[in-house]
Design a protein around this motif. Sequence first.
Motif, short mmCIF file in Angstrom:
data_model
loop_
_atom_site.label_atom_id
_atom_site.label_comp_id
_atom_site.label_asym_id
_atom_site.label_seq_id
_atom_site.Cartn_x
_atom_site.Cartn_y
_atom_site.Cartn_z
N VAL A 128 0.18 -5.21 -6.17
CA VAL A 128 0.62 -3.93 -5.62
C VAL A 128 1.94 -4.09 -4.88
O VAL A 128 1.99 -4.64 -3.78
CB VAL A 128 -0.45 -3.33 -4.69
CG1 VAL A 128 0.01 -1.98 -4.16
CG2 VAL A 128 -1.77 -3.18 -5.45
N GLN B 219 5.80 -1.92 -3.94
CA GLN B 219 6.32 -0.57 -3.80
C GLN B 219 6.93 -0.08 -5.12
O GLN B 219 6.87 1.11 -5.43
CB GLN B 219 7.36 -0.53 -2.67
CG GLN B 219 6.72 -0.71 -1.29
CD GLN B 219 7.74 -1.02 -0.23
OE1 GLN B 219 8.58 -1.90 -0.39
NE2 GLN B 219 7.68 -0.29 0.88
N ILE C 87 3.98 1.23 -7.15
CA ILE C 87 3.56 2.55 -6.68
C ILE C 87 4.56 3.63 -7.12
O ILE C 87 4.18 4.71 -7.59
CB ILE C 87 3.40 2.56 -5.15
CG1 ILE C 87 2.30 1.59 -4.71
CG2 ILE C 87 3.10 3.97 -4.64
CD1 ILE C 87 0.92 1.94 -5.18
N HIS D 251 4.05 6.98 -9.67
CA HIS D 251 4.45 8.35 -9.31
C HIS D 251 5.37 8.94 -10.38
O HIS D 251 5.17 10.08 -10.82
CB HIS D 251 5.17 8.35 -7.95
CG HIS D 251 4.24 8.43 -6.77
ND1 HIS D 251 3.68 9.62 -6.36
CD2 HIS D 251 3.79 7.47 -5.93
CE1 HIS D 251 2.91 9.38 -5.29
NE2 HIS D 251 2.96 8.10 -5.02
N TYR E 96 -3.21 5.88 -8.84
CA TYR E 96 -3.59 4.54 -8.42
C TYR E 96 -4.65 4.62 -7.32
O TYR E 96 -4.74 5.60 -6.58
CB TYR E 96 -2.38 3.75 -7.90
CG TYR E 96 -1.67 4.40 -6.72
CD1 TYR E 96 -2.12 4.21 -5.41
CD2 TYR E 96 -0.57 5.22 -6.92
CE1 TYR E 96 -1.49 4.82 -4.33
CE2 TYR E 96 0.08 5.84 -5.85
CZ TYR E 96 -0.39 5.63 -4.56
OH TYR E 96 0.22 6.24 -3.50
N SER F 140 1.01 9.62 -0.09
CA SER F 140 -0.23 8.94 -0.45
C SER F 140 -1.33 9.34 0.52
O SER F 140 -1.08 9.83 1.62
CB SER F 140 -0.02 7.43 -0.43
OG SER F 140 -1.15 6.74 -0.92
N THR G 28 -4.25 5.94 -2.22
CA THR G 28 -4.38 6.59 -3.53
C THR G 28 -3.54 7.86 -3.56
O THR G 28 -3.24 8.45 -2.52
CB THR G 28 -5.85 6.95 -3.84
OG1 THR G 28 -5.94 7.48 -5.17
CG2 THR G 28 -6.38 7.99 -2.86
N ASN G 29 -3.15 8.24 -4.76
CA ASN G 29 -2.47 9.53 -4.95
C ASN G 29 -3.32 10.50 -5.77
O ASN G 29 -2.83 11.50 -6.27
CB ASN G 29 -1.10 9.34 -5.61
CG ASN G 29 -1.21 8.78 -7.02
OD1 ASN G 29 -2.20 8.14 -7.37
ND2 ASN G 29 -0.19 9.00 -7.82
#
Length: 447
Positions: free
Chosen positions: A196, A198, A201, A205, A211, A261, A306-307
């Motif tokens: 994980v 940035q 992530i 997006h 995620y 998030s 999470t999103n």
Amino acid sequence: MNKYLDKFKSFFEQSFDGDSLNGLARSHQFVRRKSVLDGKRFLELLLFSERDTKLQSLEDIAFDFSEYYGKHISKQALQERFNDSAVEYISAVLQQQLSKKANTVFPSENAYRFDKIMIKDSTRFKLPWQFREDFKGHGGHGIDSQISIQFEYDLIGGGVADLNITPANRNDQKDSKETLDRIEQNCLYIRDLGYVSQEYIDRIHESKSYYVNRLNTKWTVLDAAKKPLDFVDIEKQMSKSRITCVEIDVLIEKGKKLLPSRLVLEKVREETYKERIRKAERAARSKGYSLSDDYRAKTRLTMIITNIPKKWANTEQVRKAYSLRWQIELIFKTWKSQMRLNRVKPVRIQRFKCQIIAKMIWIMINRRFLAAMEIPDYNGKKPIKLCEWKFFKVVMRLSQKLRMVIFYGENLELWLGNLFEIARKKCQSETKKKKNNNLEILNIFLA
């Protein structure tokens, strides 16, 4: 069941056709003129000889060849066949298997919210020091040679997105950065913290995907007012109010970007906290620094980001979603216990590579069977969740019959029917009290 048996039959005819396998072998200069050991027979020996390669000798492989083909091959001749061309050939067979996605063989008839639920992790184990040039260790603890197997699969359809055998010094973070282009739209990605970043992530997006991962404690996390979260204060408030779990809307800082998030914070047991602190303090002393209050507060918490939209999953459901990640740990445990993947002895490096890749081929074949038996609405019956460890134990017992099916033309439908019957009676996952199994979690909040 007949429609799935027909697709299995077609799959095997394409994947294990003698001409096809020897065609692959010729493309890698493996097949020799007048050789008794062609590509198909070589693959058979690797797939179905002794599982524990630490106990297996060249004499054992030669005897297996003689028993099935009635022809003699010397140990020296067999040793010579383990060369770079053989490694390329076995690798090509593995890629052939991986290219046949599970959902093209077993069409998914689900109504899940996500197209795929991708779970990824790696497993490592020590190798004899003689392999250190090809499989370098990650350093420390006197480990000169170590192997890493990166694995990513779709929990819904069973398809494999990534299976990569590398030296252990290629870490998870590097793998994550090098595979960002594989992130697809409308998929849910669940990974260990090591993957994980940035960048990862941000890519999810941008790809309009989702995620569920743990939060990296070194990241800058802001609240809705764009102020850094005070984890010391949050942990104190949770303790004072005797709250075990809270959720906060946050912004993850990535350069000039702020990635929205949901942050789920759950207090860990006191025993877990003490163990975490003990390890952290020992590491801090060895490097000459002390632990901050912020770090100590974070150590008391499990932090999940999470999103996934709130209307799709509440806080408790997000926690359960992250628990799906542990399924891959059970997979690795099965590989090591049933396939004895980590039982290795010093041999010619090409022989080791052929053997480890062949084991992965065997695993991929039988994971395809496993995926087929977990298809929702199979013949109108309620979907079931099979225990992978139990399933592989059954398949191991039936492996020599599978050998006769693949390489000697025995009845595939009969073998599959027998496997389906045994697996559905003997291999179902046991649901622990007050806990949901993976299929139940999927049906609770993903459907």
